[in-house]
Each structure stands twice: as C-alpha cells, then as structure tokens.
Design an enzyme around this catalytic site. Structure first.
Site, short mmCIF file in Angstrom:
data_model
loop_
_atom_site.label_atom_id
_atom_site.label_comp_id
_atom_site.label_asym_id
_atom_site.label_seq_id
_atom_site.Cartn_x
_atom_site.Cartn_y
_atom_site.Cartn_z
N ASP A 33 0.98 -1.13 -0.04
CA ASP A 33 0.06 -0.11 0.02
C ASP A 33 0.97 1.17 0.11
O ASP A 33 1.87 1.36 0.58
CB ASP A 33 -0.91 -0.21 1.29
CG ASP A 33 -2.04 0.96 0.95
OD1 ASP A 33 -2.45 1.36 -0.11
OD2 ASP A 33 -2.48 1.30 2.18
N ASN A 35 1.14 3.37 -2.79
CA ASN A 35 1.81 3.97 -4.28
C ASN A 35 1.39 5.29 -4.49
O ASN A 35 1.72 6.22 -5.06
CB ASN A 35 1.23 2.82 -5.25
CG ASN A 35 1.71 1.72 -5.30
OD1 ASN A 35 2.73 1.17 -4.51
ND2 ASN A 35 1.42 0.63 -6.06
N TRP A 38 2.69 7.97 -2.32
CA TRP A 38 4.09 8.24 -2.94
C TRP A 38 4.11 9.06 -4.03
O TRP A 38 4.78 10.09 -4.13
CB TRP A 38 4.65 6.88 -3.32
CG TRP A 38 6.24 6.77 -3.65
CD1 TRP A 38 7.19 6.73 -2.87
CD2 TRP A 38 6.67 6.90 -5.17
NE1 TRP A 38 8.30 6.78 -3.32
CE2 TRP A 38 8.13 7.06 -5.01
CE3 TRP A 38 5.98 7.37 -6.25
CZ2 TRP A 38 9.01 7.02 -5.95
CZ3 TRP A 38 6.89 7.21 -7.31
CH2 TRP A 38 8.16 7.32 -7.34
N HIS A 50 1.98 3.74 -8.99
CA HIS A 50 1.95 2.13 -9.46
C HIS A 50 3.12 1.54 -10.13
O HIS A 50 3.53 0.54 -10.11
CB HIS A 50 0.53 1.87 -10.13
CG HIS A 50 -0.63 2.16 -9.28
ND1 HIS A 50 -0.76 1.58 -8.06
CD2 HIS A 50 -1.81 2.79 -9.58
CE1 HIS A 50 -1.91 2.38 -7.46
NE2 HIS A 50 -2.53 3.07 -8.50
N SER A 78 -7.50 -5.37 -4.83
CA SER A 78 -8.48 -6.35 -4.23
C SER A 78 -9.85 -6.05 -4.88
O SER A 78 -10.19 -5.44 -5.77
CB SER A 78 -8.68 -5.47 -2.82
OG SER A 78 -9.43 -4.19 -2.91
N TRP A 82 -12.26 -2.23 -7.46
CA TRP A 82 -12.95 -1.83 -8.64
C TRP A 82 -13.81 -0.44 -8.34
O TRP A 82 -14.21 0.20 -9.20
CB TRP A 82 -14.00 -2.85 -8.82
CG TRP A 82 -13.64 -4.16 -9.23
CD1 TRP A 82 -13.51 -5.48 -8.63
CD2 TRP A 82 -12.92 -4.51 -10.63
NE1 TRP A 82 -12.88 -6.41 -9.42
CE2 TRP A 82 -12.46 -5.88 -10.36
CE3 TRP A 82 -12.89 -3.80 -11.71
CZ2 TRP A 82 -11.98 -6.55 -11.69
CZ3 TRP A 82 -12.15 -4.41 -12.86
CH2 TRP A 82 -11.88 -5.88 -12.60
N LEU A 144 10.47 -20.42 -5.65
CA LEU A 144 9.69 -19.53 -5.02
C LEU A 144 8.28 -19.98 -5.50
O LEU A 144 8.10 -19.84 -6.86
CB LEU A 144 10.26 -18.30 -4.94
CG LEU A 144 9.45 -17.37 -4.39
CD1 LEU A 144 9.36 -17.12 -2.94
CD2 LEU A 144 9.81 -15.70 -4.95
N ARG A 207 -4.61 -2.07 8.90
CA ARG A 207 -5.93 -2.96 8.65
C ARG A 207 -5.48 -3.96 7.59
O ARG A 207 -4.53 -3.85 7.01
CB ARG A 207 -7.09 -2.05 8.11
CG ARG A 207 -6.73 -1.20 7.07
CD ARG A 207 -7.81 -0.47 6.65
NE ARG A 207 -7.60 0.49 5.62
CZ ARG A 207 -7.46 1.98 5.89
NH1 ARG A 207 -7.48 2.30 7.19
NH2 ARG A 207 -7.11 2.83 5.02
C1 IPE Z 1 -5.39 -2.81 -0.18
O1 IPE Z 1 -5.04 -1.29 -0.35
C2 IPE Z 1 -5.25 -3.44 -1.37
C3 IPE Z 1 -3.95 -3.50 -2.04
C4 IPE Z 1 -3.05 -3.09 -1.66
C5 IPE Z 1 -3.90 -4.04 -3.38
P1 IPE Z 1 -6.06 -0.29 -0.40
O2 IPE Z 1 -5.76 1.02 -0.51
O3 IPE Z 1 -7.13 -0.76 -1.30
O4 IPE Z 1 -6.93 -0.43 1.04
P2 IPE Z 1 -7.69 0.34 1.95
O5 IPE Z 1 -9.09 0.88 0.93
O6 IPE Z 1 -7.15 1.70 2.38
O7 IPE Z 1 -8.24 -0.14 3.11
C1 IPE Z 2 -1.89 0.33 -3.32
O1 IPE Z 2 -1.61 1.43 -3.35
C2 IPE Z 2 -1.99 -0.33 -4.62
C3 IPE Z 2 -3.26 -0.73 -5.14
C4 IPE Z 2 -4.25 -0.58 -4.25
C5 IPE Z 2 -3.59 -1.18 -6.30
P1 IPE Z 2 -2.53 2.51 -3.39
O2 IPE Z 2 -2.97 2.84 -4.55
O3 IPE Z 2 -3.69 2.13 -2.54
O4 IPE Z 2 -1.99 3.93 -2.69
P2 IPE Z 2 -2.59 4.60 -1.76
O5 IPE Z 2 -3.08 4.09 -0.56
O6 IPE Z 2 -3.81 5.58 -2.31
O7 IPE Z 2 -1.34 5.74 -1.21
MG MG Z 3 -4.10 2.41 -0.47
#
Ligand code: IPE
Ligand code: IPE
Ligand code: MG
Length: 264
Positions: A33, A35, A38, A50, A78, A82, A144, A207
């Site tokens: 989480d 990206n 960042w 990403h 996740s 979507w 792996l 979480r």
């Molecule tokens: C969890 O991250 C899913 C992935 C890392 C792919 P999210 O950014 O979607 O999670 P929430 O919405 O903050 O809980």
């Molecule tokens: C996790 O990074 C990657 C995916 C859920 C695909 P996020 O895109 O959720 O990054 P933040 O949490 O918004 O910084």
């Molecule tokens: Mg996120």
C-alpha cells in the site's frame, strides 16, 4: 525508517542474518500500500506510484528467493479496488498486462512459479489468457511460489471454498459431517502451501483490507510507514528479522514454548 511500533531501532545486518537463519518464515504475504500517496507527494499522477511499485515488487521477489522463503503472496488488486475511478482501474489492468508480459521470462529463469489468486473472470479476456500462459510456463518451477492476489478478497476465498463444498453435499458426493475445517482448507486458494507466517502492510495503515483471512489466522503482523515504492531490500529484511525475533505461541504459554525449544 519507522517500522513496527514495538521496535523503534533497526537491526544491524549481522543481527538480521542471525535472526533470519534462526527462523525464516515459510510464507510471507504483503499488502503493498501507498503507491498513490508516494506519487502525490512528488506532484505526480497516482499511476506513477503504481509504476514505481513494480520495481519494489521485483526487489522483494528476488530478496524472498535469496532468503529461502517458500511462498510470497502480494496483494495487487482487491475485490474492493473496482470502486476506484475507471481511469485508474483501466491503468492498473494495463500495467498488470505489460508487467506480466515483460517479467515472466526472468521469473521463469529464476525458478519462480507464478500463481494468480482471486476471481479473474472479471478481467479483460487477453489478461486472463496472459495469466493462464504465464502460470503454465512456470508451473514446474520450485525456487519460490509467487502468488499474486488480483481481484482477491479473503471473504471471497472462504465463500468460494464453502460453495464448492455445499455443492458436493447437495449432489450427495459428501455428507454434511464431512464439511470440516480440513475440507474447507483443501478448497481455499494456496491449499498446498504453508499458512501465512508473516503479513506485512506498507503505507502506514493498520488494517487487513479483506486480504488473506483464513490462511493468516496465526500470522505475525508487521506494519510499516514506508510507502510501497520505497520498500527496499533492507526494509524487507528488517521485517523478516522482526518476525524472527517474536515468540509465536499458538495458544500455549511462553514457558511451554521455551521448554519445547530447550528440548530440541
Ligand atoms: C489494499 O489497499 C489493497 C492492495 C494493496 C491491493 P487499499 O489501499 O485498497 O486499502 P484500503 O482501501 O485503504 O483499506
Ligand atoms: C496500493 O496503493 C496499490 C493498489 C491498491 C492497487 P494505493 O493505490 O492504495 O496507494 P494509496 O494508499 O492511495 O497511497
Ligand atoms: Mg491504499
């Protein structure tokens, strides 16, 4: 780097090596989480985060191999993702497609077996085909196992296993008394792999976001503020050292564990 609320200082490289030798997790799962944040922190569009995240994936895959971890499971998308803006979802699908295409040769060369977990039926057809061919190409590799969770949800996983068993009961193939924990286990994703020992979440939140639930029932959890694109080899080794420095009790007392270890 601030990692894990319980240990504010870093392990030295020697300590890391010693701890990892003592207890290497067999199965590590990572919620990658941070990206978007960042990228935004640098005034860039979220998608750049990403893209940068892909480099971090490469690093953890090769470090996991070096450390002798058997299974690495990465949360890429996740079942709730979507809900993001269409543009971001489309970009993520594109990125998934190009990364698979680009990286599969190297993964194969390094003996990595790729296994996608999640309901991929909602993905574009060409991506589904790409996934099938990448899985087939690497199916016999054993250095792996890299599980990539795509359109995955922990609840979905448990439900799909329960539904398969329910259908078997309905058709008379088994009776309801055979609907046991072991039977459910056998129908979950990653059923032939060790349960998750260590679950890491980058990005500063505390979480699970519907990632692996059942198979992580006794996982050690490590949360770090580091945003996913910045999660480097040292950060990964530090989290594994934190895992190795903890006492896992599985319901027993600390004294019981210590006397079991003394008998070894
Ligand atoms: C969890 O991250 C899913 C992935 C890392 C792919 P999210 O950014 O979607 O999670 P929430 O919405 O903050 O809980
Ligand atoms: C996790 O990074 C990657 C995916 C859920 C695909 P996020 O895109 O959720 O990054 P933040 O949490 O918004 O910084
Ligand atoms: Mg996120």
């Amino acid at each position: 780097m601030s990692i894990d609320s319980q240990s504010s200082s870093e392990f030295t490289p020697e300590e890391v090596a010693e701890l990892v030798k003592l207890s290497t997790p067999k199965h590590v799962a990572i919620i990658m989480d941070g990206n978007g944040r960042w990228a935004q922190a640098q005034g860039k569009p979220r998608v750049m985060g990403h893209r940068a995240g892909v480099k971090a994936v490469r690093r953890v895959v090769s470090t996991a191999r070096e450390m002798g971890i058997d299974s690495l499971t990465l949360f890429a998308f996740s079942s709730e993702n979507w809900r993001r803006p269409d543009k971001e979802v489309t970009l993520l699908m594109e990125l998934f497609f190009t990364v698979l295409q680009r990286e599969i040769k190297l993964l194969h060369k390094n003996g990595v077996r790729l296994n996608i977990i999640g309901d991929i039926s909602r993905f574009p057809e060409r991506l589904q085909k790409q996934i099938a061919s990448a899985e087939a190409k690497t199916a016999d590799n054993s250095e792996l196992i890299l599980n990539v969770a795509a359109n995955y949800g922990g609840r979905w996983d448990i439900m799909q296993a329960a539904q398969t068993l329910a259908k078997k009961v309905e058709s008379g193939e088994m009776n309801s008394s055979q609907f046991t924990e072991e039977a459910l286990n056998e129908h979950l994703c990653m059923q032939n792999q060790p349960e998750v020992d260590l679950m890491i979440r980058t990005g500063g939140d505390f979480r699970i976001s519907n990632f692996i639930l059942w198979q992580a029932a006794y996982a050690e959890l490590v949360f770090t503020d580091t945003l996913w694109p910045d999660f480097d080899e040292n950060a990964f080794r530090q989290t594994v050292a934190i895992f190795a420095s903890r006492q896992r009790r599985f319901g027993l007392t600390g004294c019981q564990i210590e006397s079991m270890q003394a008998q070894k």
